[in-house]
Structures are given as structure tokens and as C-alpha cells.
Design a protein around this motif. Structure first.
Motif, PDB file in Angstrom:
ATOM      1  N   GLU A 108       0.831  -1.206   0.000  1.00 56.24           N
ATOM      2  CA  GLU A 108       0.000   0.000   0.000  1.00 56.24           C
ATOM      3  C   GLU A 108       0.866   1.256   0.000  1.00 56.24           C
ATOM      4  N   ALA A 109       1.952   1.245   0.774  1.00 58.35           N
ATOM      5  CA  ALA A 109       2.835   2.411   0.865  1.00 58.35           C
ATOM      6  C   ALA A 109       3.558   2.665  -0.458  1.00 58.35           C
ATOM      7  N   VAL A 110       3.957   1.584  -1.132  1.00 60.29           N
ATOM      8  CA  VAL A 110       4.626   1.731  -2.429  1.00 60.29           C
ATOM      9  C   VAL A 110       3.649   2.361  -3.425  1.00 60.29           C
ATOM     10  N   ALA A 111       2.412   1.868  -3.425  1.00 64.18           N
ATOM     11  CA  ALA A 111       1.396   2.422  -4.329  1.00 64.18           C
ATOM     12  C   ALA A 111       1.120   3.890  -3.995  1.00 64.18           C
ATOM     13  N   GLU A 112       0.969   4.171  -2.693  1.00 69.27           N
ATOM     14  CA  GLU A 112       0.648   5.531  -2.241  1.00 69.27           C
ATOM     15  C   GLU A 112       1.773   6.509  -2.570  1.00 69.27           C
ATOM     16  N   GLY A 122      13.204   5.756   0.877  1.00 65.15           N
ATOM     17  CA  GLY A 122      12.908   6.675   1.984  1.00 65.15           C
ATOM     18  C   GLY A 122      11.460   7.122   1.995  1.00 65.15           C
ATOM     19  N   LYS A 123      10.927   7.402   0.794  1.00 71.36           N
ATOM     20  CA  LYS A 123       9.516   7.826   0.670  1.00 71.36           C
ATOM     21  C   LYS A 123       8.588   6.753   1.232  1.00 71.36           C
ATOM     22  N   VAL A 124       8.860   5.512   0.848  1.00 69.79           N
ATOM     23  CA  VAL A 124       8.030   4.382   1.264  1.00 69.79           C
ATOM     24  C   VAL A 124       8.158   4.169   2.771  1.00 69.79           C
ATOM     25  N   MET A 125       9.398   4.190   3.273  1.00 72.71           N
ATOM     26  CA  MET A 125       9.634   3.970   4.707  1.00 72.71           C
ATOM     27  C   MET A 125       8.931   5.046   5.542  1.00 72.71           C
ATOM     28  N   ALA A 126       8.872   6.281   5.028  1.00 73.58           N
ATOM     29  CA  ALA A 126       8.211   7.365   5.753  1.00 73.58           C
ATOM     30  C   ALA A 126       6.724   7.070   5.960  1.00 73.58           C
ATOM     31  N   ILE A 127       6.129   6.354   5.014  1.00 70.71           N
ATOM     32  CA  ILE A 127       4.712   5.992   5.124  1.00 70.71           C
ATOM     33  C   ILE A 127       4.549   4.743   5.992  1.00 70.71           C
ATOM     34  N   VAL A 128       5.446   3.772   5.810  1.00 78.09           N
ATOM     35  CA  VAL A 128       5.332   2.483   6.507  1.00 78.09           C
ATOM     36  C   VAL A 128       5.658   2.594   7.999  1.00 78.09           C
ATOM     37  N   PRO A 130       5.402   4.741  10.603  1.00 80.56           N
ATOM     38  CA  PRO A 130       4.393   5.023  11.638  1.00 80.56           C
ATOM     39  C   PRO A 130       3.327   3.922  11.771  1.00 80.56           C
ATOM     40  N   LYS A 131       3.054   3.225  10.675  1.00 78.32           N
ATOM     41  CA  LYS A 131       2.015   2.184  10.692  1.00 78.32           C
ATOM     42  C   LYS A 131       2.470   0.910  11.405  1.00 78.32           C
ATOM     43  N   VAL A 132       3.780   0.673  11.439  1.00 79.71           N
ATOM     44  CA  VAL A 132       4.276  -0.567  12.039  1.00 79.71           C
ATOM     45  C   VAL A 132       5.013  -0.319  13.354  1.00 79.71           C
ATOM     46  N   LYS A 133       5.036   0.918  13.800  1.00 79.13           N
ATOM     47  CA  LYS A 133       5.793   1.316  15.003  1.00 79.13           C
ATOM     48  C   LYS A 133       5.556   0.357  16.174  1.00 79.13           C
ATOM     49  N   GLY A 134       6.654  -0.227  16.654  1.00 79.68           N
ATOM     50  CA  GLY A 134       6.567  -1.122  17.799  1.00 79.68           C
ATOM     51  C   GLY A 134       5.976  -2.499  17.501  1.00 79.68           C
ATOM     52  N   ARG A 135       5.521  -2.673  16.247  1.00 82.92           N
ATOM     53  CA  ARG A 135       4.857  -3.949  15.921  1.00 82.92           C
ATOM     54  C   ARG A 135       5.616  -4.755  14.886  1.00 82.92           C
ATOM     55  N   ALA A 136       6.777  -4.227  14.440  1.00 78.67           N
ATOM     56  CA  ALA A 136       7.572  -4.968  13.468  1.00 78.67           C
ATOM     57  C   ALA A 136       9.018  -4.501  13.548  1.00 78.67           C
ATOM     58  N   ASP A 137       9.930  -5.407  13.247  1.00 77.61           N
ATOM     59  CA  ASP A 137      11.349  -5.094  13.229  1.00 77.61           C
ATOM     60  C   ASP A 137      11.638  -4.281  11.971  1.00 77.61           C
ATOM     61  N   ASN A 138      12.236  -3.094  12.139  1.00 77.40           N
ATOM     62  CA  ASN A 138      12.498  -2.234  10.982  1.00 77.40           C
ATOM     63  C   ASN A 138      13.406  -2.881   9.945  1.00 77.40           C
ATOM     64  N   LYS A 139      14.263  -3.795  10.387  1.00 79.85           N
ATOM     65  CA  LYS A 139      15.148  -4.492   9.441  1.00 79.85           C
ATOM     66  C   LYS A 139      14.305  -5.334   8.480  1.00 79.85           C
ATOM     67  N   VAL A 140      13.315  -6.033   9.030  1.00 82.29           N
ATOM     68  CA  VAL A 140      12.420  -6.866   8.218  1.00 82.29           C
ATOM     69  C   VAL A 140      11.639  -5.982   7.247  1.00 82.29           C
ATOM     70  N   VAL A 141      11.107  -4.868   7.769  1.00 82.90           N
ATOM     71  CA  VAL A 141      10.327  -3.943   6.948  1.00 82.90           C
ATOM     72  C   VAL A 141      11.198  -3.400   5.816  1.00 82.90           C
ATOM     73  N   GLY A 142      12.390  -2.952   6.156  1.00 83.43           N
ATOM     74  CA  GLY A 142      13.308  -2.404   5.149  1.00 83.43           C
ATOM     75  C   GLY A 142      13.632  -3.411   4.053  1.00 83.43           C
ATOM     76  N   ASN A 143      13.855  -4.662   4.454  1.00 84.43           N
ATOM     77  CA  ASN A 143      14.153  -5.704   3.463  1.00 84.43           C
ATOM     78  C   ASN A 143      12.977  -5.927   2.524  1.00 84.43           C
ATOM     79  N   LEU A 144      11.758  -5.923   3.071  1.00 84.76           N
ATOM     80  CA  LEU A 144      10.564  -6.118   2.224  1.00 84.76           C
ATOM     81  C   LEU A 144      10.396  -4.948   1.253  1.00 84.76           C
ATOM     82  N   VAL A 145      10.603  -3.741   1.762  1.00 85.92           N
ATOM     83  CA  VAL A 145      10.488  -2.554   0.881  1.00 85.92           C
ATOM     84  C   VAL A 145      11.518  -2.643  -0.239  1.00 85.92           C
ATOM     85  N   ARG A 146      12.761  -2.958   0.129  1.00 85.24           N
ATOM     86  CA  ARG A 146      13.838  -3.049  -0.863  1.00 85.24           C
ATOM     87  C   ARG A 146      13.505  -4.104  -1.910  1.00 85.24           C
TER      88      ARG A 146
END
Length: 152
Positions: A108-112, A122-128, A130-146
Motif C-alpha cells: 500500500e505504501a509503495v502504491a501511495e 525513503g519515501k516508502v519507509m516514511a509511510i510504513v 508510523p504504521k508498524v511502530k513497535g509492531r515490526a522489526d524495521n530491518k524486516v520492513v526495510g528488506n521487504l520494501v527493498r
């Protein structure tokens, strides 16, 4: 019934851990509390729930980051203790998101954001973030975005 703040919960858990002589829990909670106090002193602020969650998430990240080192050492006692600390820290964070849930938020963030390459991560991470704060490891999130942006 009044809902306890995270700080009050930590204090109550510390007292319980001391009574029950649960050293690992006591030490872990004390580390969280000292991390909170340090930030409050340095910045002369009162941390809100989000701030407290940040402290806990940082401590969780540092434990997870040192786990591979502990595993290399082969000292099962230390590995068990670290895993127990991770479990205790996770108990204070909101329920963790599954990889599928993170994937959906990232899509959703990539589309948005309209991001089309890894350069726009960076654009995508800025959206993602706040939505995952405290509920996901940022390393995992970053890898998925990449991974998703490389596929474009």
C-alpha cells in the motif's frame, strides 16, 4: 476500571519480579526503566506511551542483534537468558505483525508513494514506519520494501 500506563505496568512488574525472585525479568524491566529515565532526564520531558514503546523496541532490537554472536559462542545459558529477555520485551509491545501483514502495508505504501526504484525507499519507509511502530522489526520492513522496489 482504570487502565495502567506502560510505565505503571513496568513498575508493578518490577515489584512482582523482585517478590518472585525472577532475576531475568527484574533485570530486563530495570533496564527498560533506566532507559526511559535517561531519555526523560536528557531531554527534560515526560515520555508518553509511544516514547516508552520506542525504548522497549530499541532494547529488543539490540537483543536480537546480539543473538547471532551469542549463538556463535555456543553458551546455551546465555542464549536462553537472551531469548527470555526478548520474550519479556515482546510482552510489553503491541502484538507483532506477521510477514503477510507487513507485506500488505508495504504494498500500500509503495502504491501511495508512487516509488519506482530503490532510490525512493525513503519515501516508502516514511509511510510504513508510523504504521508498524513497535509492531515490526524495521530491518524486516526495510528488506521487504527493498525487495518490492527492486522488483519494479
Amino acid at each position: 476500571m482504570m487502565v495502567m500506563s506502560l510505565k505503571e505496568q513496568l513498575f508493578a512488574d518490577l515489584k512482582t519480579a523482585m517478590k518472585e525472585k525472577d532475576t531475568v525479568r527484574k533485570d530486563t524491566v530495570q533496564l527498560i526503566r533506566s532507559g526511559i529515565l535517561q531519555i526523560e532526564k536528557d531531554k527534560k520531558i515526560e515520555l508518553d506511551e509511544d516514547g516508552v514503546l520506542d525504548v522497549i523496541a530499541k532494547q529488543l532490537k539490540s537483543r536480537r542483534d546480539s543473538l547471532p554472536e551469542y549463538e556463535k559462542s555456543g553458551r546455551q545459558d546465555l542464549i536462553d537468558k537472551l531469548n527470555r529477555e526478548i520474550e519479556i520485551l515482546l510482552g510489553y509491545l503491541p502484538e507483532q505483525l506477521s510477514e503477510e501483514e507487513i507485506q500488505k502495508i508495504v504494498e500500500e505504501a509503495v502504491a501511495e508513494s508512487g516509488a519506482a526504484s530503490v532510490k525512493e525507499m525513503g519515501k516508502v519507509m516514511a509511510i510504513v514506519t508510523p504504521k508498524v511502530k513497535g509492531r515490526a522489526d524495521n530491518k524486516v520492513v526495510g528488506n521487504l520494501v527493498r525487495k518490492m522496489l527492486q522488483g519494479k
